[in-house]
Design an enzyme around this catalytic site. Structure first.
Site, PDB file in Angstrom:
ATOM      1  N   HIS A  20       0.856  -1.185   0.000  1.00 18.77           N
ATOM      2  CA  HIS A  20       0.000   0.000   0.000  1.00 18.77           C
ATOM      3  C   HIS A  20       0.894   1.237   0.000  1.00 18.77           C
ATOM      4  CE1 HIS A  20       0.854   0.452   4.231  1.00 18.77           C
ATOM      5  NE2 HIS A  20       0.185  -0.637   4.583  1.00 18.77           N
ATOM      6  N   HIS A  23       4.023   1.324   2.340  1.00 16.36           N
ATOM      7  CA  HIS A  23       5.212   0.586   1.879  1.00 16.36           C
ATOM      8  C   HIS A  23       5.877   1.347   0.735  1.00 16.36           C
ATOM      9  CE1 HIS A  23       2.393  -2.715   3.277  1.00 16.36           C
ATOM     10  NE2 HIS A  23       3.400  -2.795   4.127  1.00 16.36           N
ATOM     11  N   CYS A 129       1.800 -11.273  20.028  1.00 18.61           N
ATOM     12  CA  CYS A 129       0.920 -10.593  19.072  1.00 18.61           C
ATOM     13  C   CYS A 129       1.339 -11.029  17.677  1.00 18.61           C
ATOM     14  CB  CYS A 129       1.032  -9.074  19.203  1.00 18.61           C
ATOM     15  SG  CYS A 129       0.222  -8.218  17.832  1.00 18.61           S
ATOM     16  N   CYS A 132       2.437  -8.118  15.333  1.00 19.34           N
ATOM     17  CA  CYS A 132       3.835  -7.671  15.520  1.00 19.34           C
ATOM     18  C   CYS A 132       4.808  -8.814  15.297  1.00 19.34           C
ATOM     19  CB  CYS A 132       4.073  -7.172  16.938  1.00 19.34           C
ATOM     20  SG  CYS A 132       3.102  -5.759  17.424  1.00 19.34           S
ATOM     21  N   CYS A 146      -2.827  -5.035  21.994  1.00 21.43           N
ATOM     22  CA  CYS A 146      -1.616  -4.497  21.372  1.00 21.43           C
ATOM     23  C   CYS A 146      -1.928  -3.085  20.885  1.00 21.43           C
ATOM     24  CB  CYS A 146      -1.207  -5.388  20.198  1.00 21.43           C
ATOM     25  SG  CYS A 146      -0.033  -4.571  19.099  1.00 21.43           S
ATOM     26  N   HIS A 149      -1.866  -3.140  16.864  1.00 20.68           N
ATOM     27  CA  HIS A 149      -2.799  -3.972  16.096  1.00 20.68           C
ATOM     28  C   HIS A 149      -4.181  -4.090  16.718  1.00 20.68           C
ATOM     29  CE1 HIS A 149       1.208  -5.082  14.552  1.00 20.68           C
ATOM     30  NE2 HIS A 149       0.559  -5.057  13.412  1.00 20.68           N
ATOM     31  N   LYS A 288      -6.516   6.772  10.032  1.00 24.11           N
ATOM     32  CA  LYS A 288      -5.593   5.644   9.964  1.00 24.11           C
ATOM     33  C   LYS A 288      -5.980   4.787   8.752  1.00 24.11           C
ATOM     34  CE  LYS A 288      -3.773   1.918  12.587  1.00 24.11           C
ATOM     35  NZ  LYS A 288      -4.144   0.663  13.055  1.00 24.11           N
ATOM     36  N   LYS A 291      -8.059  -1.728   6.350  1.00 26.33           N
ATOM     37  CA  LYS A 291      -8.953  -2.446   5.434  1.00 26.33           C
ATOM     38  C   LYS A 291     -10.400  -2.223   5.829  1.00 26.33           C
ATOM     39  CE  LYS A 291      -6.583  -6.306   3.423  1.00 26.33           C
ATOM     40  NZ  LYS A 291      -6.322  -7.717   3.525  1.00 26.33           N
TER      41      LYS A 291
HETATM   42  O1  ME8 Z   1       7.205  -4.938   9.692  1.00 28.76           O
HETATM   43  N1  ME8 Z   1       2.948   4.725   6.727  1.00 28.76           N
HETATM   44  O2  ME8 Z   1       6.831  -5.617   7.527  1.00 28.76           O
HETATM   45  P1  ME8 Z   1       5.554  -4.760   7.117  1.00 28.76           P
HETATM   46  C1  ME8 Z   1       4.249   4.686   6.410  1.00 28.76           C
HETATM   47  N2  ME8 Z   1       8.435  -7.636   7.847  1.00 28.76           N
HETATM   48  N3  ME8 Z   1       4.940   3.534   6.283  1.00 28.76           N
HETATM   49  C2  ME8 Z   1       4.296   2.391   6.466  1.00 28.76           C
HETATM   50  C3  ME8 Z   1       2.918   2.357   6.794  1.00 28.76           C
HETATM   51  C4  ME8 Z   1       2.240   3.595   6.914  1.00 28.76           C
HETATM   52  N4  ME8 Z   1       0.938   3.690   7.200  1.00 28.76           N
HETATM   53  N5  ME8 Z   1       2.562   1.061   6.912  1.00 28.76           N
HETATM   54  C5  ME8 Z   1       3.681   0.315   6.661  1.00 28.76           C
HETATM   55  C6  ME8 Z   1       7.445  -5.652   8.749  1.00 28.76           C
HETATM   56  N6  ME8 Z   1       4.726   1.112   6.389  1.00 28.76           N
HETATM   57  C7  ME8 Z   1       8.598  -6.614   8.803  1.00 28.76           C
HETATM   58  C8  ME8 Z   1       9.888  -5.866   8.605  1.00 28.76           C
HETATM   59  S1  ME8 Z   1      12.555  -5.771   8.334  1.00 28.76           S
HETATM   60  C9  ME8 Z   1      13.829  -6.735   8.784  1.00 28.76           C
HETATM   61  C10 ME8 Z   1      11.133  -6.707   8.686  1.00 28.76           C
HETATM   62  C11 ME8 Z   1       6.095   0.707   6.037  1.00 28.76           C
HETATM   63  O3  ME8 Z   1       5.097  -5.330   5.820  1.00 28.76           O
HETATM   64  C12 ME8 Z   1       7.097   1.160   7.087  1.00 28.76           C
HETATM   65  O4  ME8 Z   1       8.365   1.205   6.517  1.00 28.76           O
HETATM   66  O5  ME8 Z   1       4.599  -4.677   8.234  1.00 28.76           O
HETATM   67  C13 ME8 Z   1       7.035   0.022   8.077  1.00 28.76           C
HETATM   68  O6  ME8 Z   1       8.152  -0.016   8.924  1.00 28.76           O
HETATM   69  C14 ME8 Z   1       6.987  -1.163   7.146  1.00 28.76           C
HETATM   70  O7  ME8 Z   1       6.175  -0.698   6.042  1.00 28.76           O
HETATM   71  C15 ME8 Z   1       6.375  -2.382   7.786  1.00 28.76           C
HETATM   72  O8  ME8 Z   1       6.169  -3.338   6.793  1.00 28.76           O
END
Ligand code: ME8
Length: 621
Positions: A20, A23, A129, A132, A146, A149, A288, A291
């Site tokens: 999204h 990311h 969780c 997380c 949490c 979440h 926020k 979904k």
């Molecule tokens: O945490 N605003 O993966 P993830 C800005 N796999 N950035 C956002 C966001 C938002 N609303 N939502 C997500 C994980 N992000 C682990 C990471 S690394 C060794 C393992 C971005 O798919 C932001 O960079 O939940 C966040 O830290 C990351 O997506 C979390 O991605």
């Protein structure tokens, strides 16, 4: 000259869903920085990838009817790769944690810390969780849930392998105290107080439920997904680039990165990462993203509608890096119209079309430069290093705003110089104006290259310069790089302004979550299932078919754009979904009394039918 290496990473993302805008934001910030470092001549390695060994993968695969987990992961990996291609992301590496090279790194690493005596087995009871993928402490909970979440964590009692993180407390504290390691400083303070509160040993295994990397010394367990995921930064870069020069992460995963990760590296003797840039979270129109609210923003949809460059422009220009920010499609449209089209596109187009039409497409020989000309050239000379400083200081938004300011000054210069007047009265003066303006266009192309990779390349091509803008040196932006007599290409508009209708729609969505309607709104639609009785071509129309549809014993005539996708034989007898209460319209002199529902993608149009036969007139709800 010795190139300096620059190893930059994004988090590796979970594959329970497609990317999204959040990311995309992290990845775009990393892309801008990586591209700038390449222009600076650095040996850049930009890594992104996917965190696949999570329980979320198992859950999502099940929900989507996949029995073969790896197949699901492969499918999702294709999706993610495609999104980065659409967004024109210049990553050098892409790591998936189900790859052998990663599994080997994890096993070797685990064995190393185990042999060192930094791992022990113990019983653990805690609140886990799954959002997380971590055990939570009392301080992570709000009303027993949490805080991220909003779910009550599971009570889990199991035998785990523990990593002696507490042993590295002193060293980690010293590391995170260094003001250059965690940016912005508010995130450093947060980490400091967490570390000062005492680091506890961390469970680094979970029982093996058939998905994940088995613990080398005890395959009944798998390596905890965070311990596994962090190691992507080693496995994904061929060993050549370690230590990372910059890890970019969202604030949600700061703690894993700034405590557990250095602890793991200290245990094995690897160097520590040089810097972490921790950014905030995006909301959507002040809410926020979730979904359940239906406001999750798809970056591919945005890129296809407005271009990837426009999306990048908005995110970098408007979201203060490091703080939370708000995504608004309405503001994106405003930026596209007012800045990309009106300031930048307009400047470039008017300069190039003037040269093309009045100077035979050749950069004119300037003659003597006057004060106004020299001022603009000085502005170019001072803007480029200043933009570079902003990027180096991890404030790319400030850099972008300066570039737009320069383009604005360029428009003013062009207006004040009135070349359309001087071409008649003082052709030498006009030549100087266009010579200086052309230098500005070239400099802008180079300065914009990290931010707007496609548009900057299009400017480069319009200027008919050799190679790619992405192969230039940042410093060359200040040179008057266009020689008199250089022949430019045919100018093309850079950004299309969007009609005001799009703006109104954008504005409307400000007061309500986009894509959300109430049940009451939905009930206004009278959607029924009808049976197609006849389908005839319409003379003089290549696209339209006249359909006769039986709905509750009533025959409706509907004109639909299906002729290029279906033959009459294919349609007759099909049960289809029809909006009955559409206002009738005249199409090719035929009254169309309803609308047939169909799905459309690049592959064509597919009409909506029912899974099992139903009575004609059955209501769709
Ligand atoms: O945490 N605003 O993966 P993830 C800005 N796999 N950035 C956002 C966001 C938002 N609303 N939502 C997500 C994980 N992000 C682990 C990471 S690394 C060794 C393992 C971005 O798919 C932001 O960079 O939940 C966040 O830290 C990351 O997506 C979390 O991605």
């Amino acid at each position: 000259m010795q190139m300096s290496k620059f190893y930059i990473t994004t988090p590796i993302y979970y594959i329970n869903d497609v990317p999204h805008i959040g990311h995309a934001y992290t990845t775009i910030v990393a892309d801008v920085l990586a591209r700038w470092h390449r222009l600076m001549g650095d040996d850049v390695f930009f890594l992104t990838g996917l965190d696949e060994n999570s329980a979320k993968t198992v859950q999502a695969a099940k929900e989507r009817g996949f029995e073969d987990m790896q197949k699901y992961a492969d499918r999702m990996a294709e999706n993610w790769r495609k999104v980065w291609r659409v967004l024109n992301i210049s990553n050098d590496g892409f790591i998936r944690t189900t790859e052998d090279r990663h599994k080997k790194t994890v096993k070797d690493f685990f064995t190393k810390i185990y042999e060192k005596g930094d791992v022990y087995k113990g019983e653990y009871e805690g609140r886990y969780c799954e959002g997380c993928e971590a055990f939570l402490t009392e301080s992570d909970l709000v009303d027993g849930k949490c805080s991220l979440h909003k779910k009550v964590p599971k009570i889990v009692k199991e035998e785990n392998y523990f990593f002696k993180l507490s042993k590295y407390q002193g060293k980690i504290l010293k590391y995170v105290k260094n003001p250059s390691v965690i940016l912005p400083s508010s995130r450093r303070s947060e980490t400091l107080s967490f570390v000062k509160g005492g680091l506890r040993d961390t469970s680094i295994s979970r029982p093996n439920a058939g998905w994940g990397i088995p613990v080398p010394v005890d395959p009944k367990n798998v390596v905890w997904v965070w311990f596994d995921a962090l190691l992507n930064y080693i496995s994904g870069a061929d060993g050549r680039y370690w230590p990372a020069d910059l890890h970019i992460v969202g604030k949600d995963i700061l703690r894993f990165h700034c405590t557990l990760w250095p602890g793991m590296l200290l245990s094995t003797g690897y160097e520590l990462p040089k810097k972490f840039l921790v950014h905030g979270f995006l909301t959507v129109d002040g809410q926020k993203m979730s979904k359940s609210l239906g406001n999750v923003i798809d970056p591919v949809y945005l890129s296809e509608k407005y271009s990837a460059d426009a999306v990048k422009y908005f995110l970098i220009r408007d979201i203060p890096l490091g703080e939370d920010g708000d995504f608004s499609e309405r503001v994106l449209i405003t930026r596209l119209n007012d800045e990309l089209a009106d300031i930048l596109g307009n400047l470039i187009h008017r300069v190039l079309t003037f040269i093309y039409s009045k100077f035979n497409g050749k950069v004119p020989k300037p003659g003597e430069l006057d004060k106004r000309d020299r001022e603009l050239l000085h502005l170019i000379e001072s803007t480029s290093p200043s933009v570079g400083n902003h990027i180096e200081e991890l404030n790319p938004g400030a850099g972008l705003r300066e570039i737009i300011k320069l383009a604005k000054s360029g428009n003013k210069y062009f207006n004040d110089s009135q070349p359309w007047q001087s071409i008649k009265e003082d052709p030498k003066r006009c030549a100087a104006t266009l010579y200086v303006s052309a230098q500005l266009v070239r400099s802008l192309a180079i300065m914009l290259a990290p931010y707007l990779p496609s548009a900057s390349e299009r400017i480069w091509v319009s200027l008919n310069l050799p190679g790619s803008v992405h192969e230039q040196r940042w410093d060359s932006a200040i040179e008057p790089g266009l020689k008199p007599g250089h022949k430019i290409g045919e100018p093309e508009p850079l950004f299309e302004k969007l009609p005001s209708k799009t703006l109104t729609e954008g504005k409307k969505s400000k007061n309500q979550a986009p894509n959300t309607i109430t049940e009451q709104d939905f009930s206004k639609l009278d959607i029924r299932i009808g049976k197609i009785l006849g389908a005839e071509p319409i003379p003089k129309s290549k696209k339209l078919l006249k359909l006769s549809i039986d709905v509750v014993g009533e025959h409706r005539t509907i004109v639909a754009g299906l002729a290029e996708h279906y033959s009459s034989e294919e349609l007759v007898g099909k049960q289809v979904a029809v909006v009955l209460n559409m206002k009738p319209v005249q199409l090719m002199s035929i009254k169309s009394e309803g609308m047939l529902l169909a799905a459309e993608d690049k592959g064509g149009i597919s009409i909506l039918t029912v899974d099992k036969p139903v009575k004609s007139g059955a209501k769709v709800r």
